[in-house]
Design an enzyme around this catalytic site. Sequence first.
Site, PDB file in Angstrom:
ATOM      1  N   CYS A   2       1.854   8.759  -2.808  1.00  0.00           N
ATOM      2  CA  CYS A   2       2.708   9.313  -1.925  1.00  0.00           C
ATOM      3  C   CYS A   2       2.514  10.673  -1.415  1.00  0.00           C
ATOM      4  O   CYS A   2       1.323  11.116  -1.857  1.00  0.00           O
ATOM      5  CB  CYS A   2       4.211   9.339  -2.937  1.00  0.00           C
ATOM      6  SG  CYS A   2       4.644   7.882  -3.512  1.00  0.00           S
ATOM      7  N   ARG A  50       7.384   8.112   0.357  1.00  0.00           N
ATOM      8  CA  ARG A  50       6.816   6.945  -0.407  1.00  0.00           C
ATOM      9  C   ARG A  50       5.995   6.207   0.215  1.00  0.00           C
ATOM     10  O   ARG A  50       6.168   5.579   1.130  1.00  0.00           O
ATOM     11  CB  ARG A  50       7.957   6.414  -1.240  1.00  0.00           C
ATOM     12  CG  ARG A  50       7.648   5.562  -2.289  1.00  0.00           C
ATOM     13  CD  ARG A  50       8.541   4.706  -2.814  1.00  0.00           C
ATOM     14  NE  ARG A  50       8.368   3.860  -4.178  1.00  0.00           N
ATOM     15  CZ  ARG A  50       8.818   2.833  -4.429  1.00  0.00           C
ATOM     16  NH1 ARG A  50      10.067   2.409  -3.679  1.00  0.00           N
ATOM     17  NH2 ARG A  50       8.523   2.275  -5.414  1.00  0.00           N
ATOM     18  N   LEU A  51       4.727   5.804  -0.564  1.00  0.00           N
ATOM     19  CA  LEU A  51       4.065   4.686  -0.188  1.00  0.00           C
ATOM     20  C   LEU A  51       4.399   3.620  -1.610  1.00  0.00           C
ATOM     21  O   LEU A  51       3.940   3.847  -2.515  1.00  0.00           O
ATOM     22  CB  LEU A  51       2.522   4.703  -0.121  1.00  0.00           C
ATOM     23  CG  LEU A  51       1.458   3.605  -0.015  1.00  0.00           C
ATOM     24  CD1 LEU A  51       1.882   2.890   1.457  1.00  0.00           C
ATOM     25  CD2 LEU A  51       0.056   4.253  -0.133  1.00  0.00           C
ATOM     26  N   GLU A  80      -0.674   7.090  -9.990  1.00  0.00           N
ATOM     27  CA  GLU A  80      -0.430   6.056 -10.666  1.00  0.00           C
ATOM     28  C   GLU A  80      -0.701   6.493 -12.133  1.00  0.00           C
ATOM     29  O   GLU A  80      -1.861   7.104 -12.197  1.00  0.00           O
ATOM     30  CB  GLU A  80      -1.080   4.715 -10.475  1.00  0.00           C
ATOM     31  CG  GLU A  80      -1.012   4.409  -9.047  1.00  0.00           C
ATOM     32  CD  GLU A  80       0.060   3.654  -8.494  1.00  0.00           C
ATOM     33  OE1 GLU A  80       1.164   3.521  -9.460  1.00  0.00           O
ATOM     34  OE2 GLU A  80       0.568   3.546  -7.301  1.00  0.00           O
ATOM     35  N   GLY A 381     -15.825   2.970  -6.133  1.00  0.00           N
ATOM     36  CA  GLY A 381     -16.724   3.076  -7.224  1.00  0.00           C
ATOM     37  C   GLY A 381     -16.900   4.623  -7.197  1.00  0.00           C
ATOM     38  O   GLY A 381     -18.084   5.106  -7.826  1.00  0.00           O
TER      39      GLY A 381
END
Length: 616
Positions: A2, A50-51, A80, A381
């Site tokens: 977000c 927000r996403l 997250e 990565g």
Amino acid sequence: MCGIAGWVSFERDLREQRAVAETMTRTMALRGPDDEGLWLDRHAALGHRRLSIIDLEGGRQPMTADEDGKTLACLVYTGEVYNFQELRRELQGLGHAFRTRSDTEVVLRAYLQWGEAMLERLNGMYAFAQWDAREQRLLLVRDRMGVKPLYYYPMPDGVLFGSEPKAILAHPEAERRVTADGLREMLDLVKTPEAAVFAGMHEVRPGQVVTIDRNGLRKRRYWQLEAREHADDLPTTIRTVRALLDDIVERQIIADVPLCTLLSGGLDSSVVTALAAKSMQRQGKGTVRSFSVDFVKHGIEFEADYLRGSPDAPFVRGLAAHTGTEHQEILLESRELADPGLRAAVLGAQDLPPAYWGDMLPSLYKLFEAIRAQSTVALSGESADEVFGGYRWFHDAAAVDGDTFPWLVGSSGSFFDGQSLIAPGLLRELDMPGFRRDSYAQALSEVPRLASDTPQEQRMREISHMHLTRFVQALLDRKDRMSMAVGLEVRVPFCDHRLVEYVFNAPWGMKNFDGREKSLLRAAAKDVLPDSIIQRVKSPYPATQDPAYEQTLRQGLTRVLDDASSPALPLLDKAAAWKLLDRPFGKTSTSPERAGLEMALGLNEWLLRHQVALDL
């Protein structure tokens, strides 16, 4: 993922400042295309775009904790927390009731339970602003490795903050001013912690919490790399690295939206893809989708250079076949990377000139745009080279023994040199060599030490530390801006702080025990990779070699030089620029050859579009 923005003022009633707070928040629309929220209190305005990734219906923000009709705390959060399920169960055992399934509410409740001590418990990538209504106090927090960005701008009566500079610059009292210090930071790849290019603005340091209340502003590091004795032998170290990687990837494939991996055919992305495929198969979650990027050839064949010894495509296809991913190759048109509209989008996402990254930024933008049409979360990565010692200069005696940042020594330094068309008088005035020396001395002073380290071990610890605190910040910032500009969340398993801490303290002899780069990572993942990937030498993200791209850049520079009103003109060495334009085109065009061009054009576009005032 977000975007957040906000304003704290202890001398104004911010409930009367809705329009300003909304303007700041809406600058974050690309980071959060799914929803918008704004919370206003007398002395705090918190905005959120927000996403939606987890708990699509219940995770709306700003999120408040209320009791007896009063707000205890309000949170705006991006990122997250990968251990949120364990923390949720622990908090429920302590009496907390949850109304959503989101990790945002876990962070909010964790603060109510443990205060700032909760930061020690979080595992993830995040940046958030926590307003404690009881104490009239704001906390600005960034994850340990700085995967998610967060900026702030102290005011006489409080602070402005945002995920990106543009959120702060949208406030009418924030200056779009750049001093000599900011320009130095732009022209050299040293990435000074906490420094922002715009005057008066600062970046929350990775692993830092910034507190603002009526007593002023305070900063505290809640995490930083420490030197510790490594007691494990080589086989145990390899097993530990693998166990950590298995756990990290399993945590990071959790999402309520389509997920994929970014696959380059190199060791790092192949490990992530292979482990994700294995974990999803074990959990019955189906097949991993993977994406790679390449360029339409137009008759231009790949030519090896100092950093890139082989094309990616054959290795990508081999890994995809080996792991059984549902793979898609995104083909880019080199000429399109110089398109003015695309360059404007990149500049708008960066808030800064593309500088030394050149065509990689528009290339990443187009790649992520194509992926976003099919997926919302991607595993990358990124940062494995910094953690495991993968870059060639880790193993180059001149770079290791040098007296500056290793990535700026010799041939590698030419890839990050955007100063070739800057006016010599300006460079002398800025004293760029002195700036680099001071930055390097500061970086060295922050390296932790062990009395038991040999001189070689201490030197490699210094080099690792500089990469993990400086160089990786530039790469993470690059990836964050380009992915969030199209609403794609990119996760970076190799930035898990448990893995970083463990490998940082493994002796250098273990990190290249077989005489190669990233020996520990190769050994830890050899059972899930084909031999072609195990044996491949490090090759970074691809850059176009098509002279047509450089030709378009030269045309742009010609227009800048011919226009007396070009804002960058006083900053440029016009004689050197015309000499470059007269140089014949080669069979291929390389990134170092274009570095000065990219900086000159980027500076002009930035000054023009962002109305930046240079105060030199």
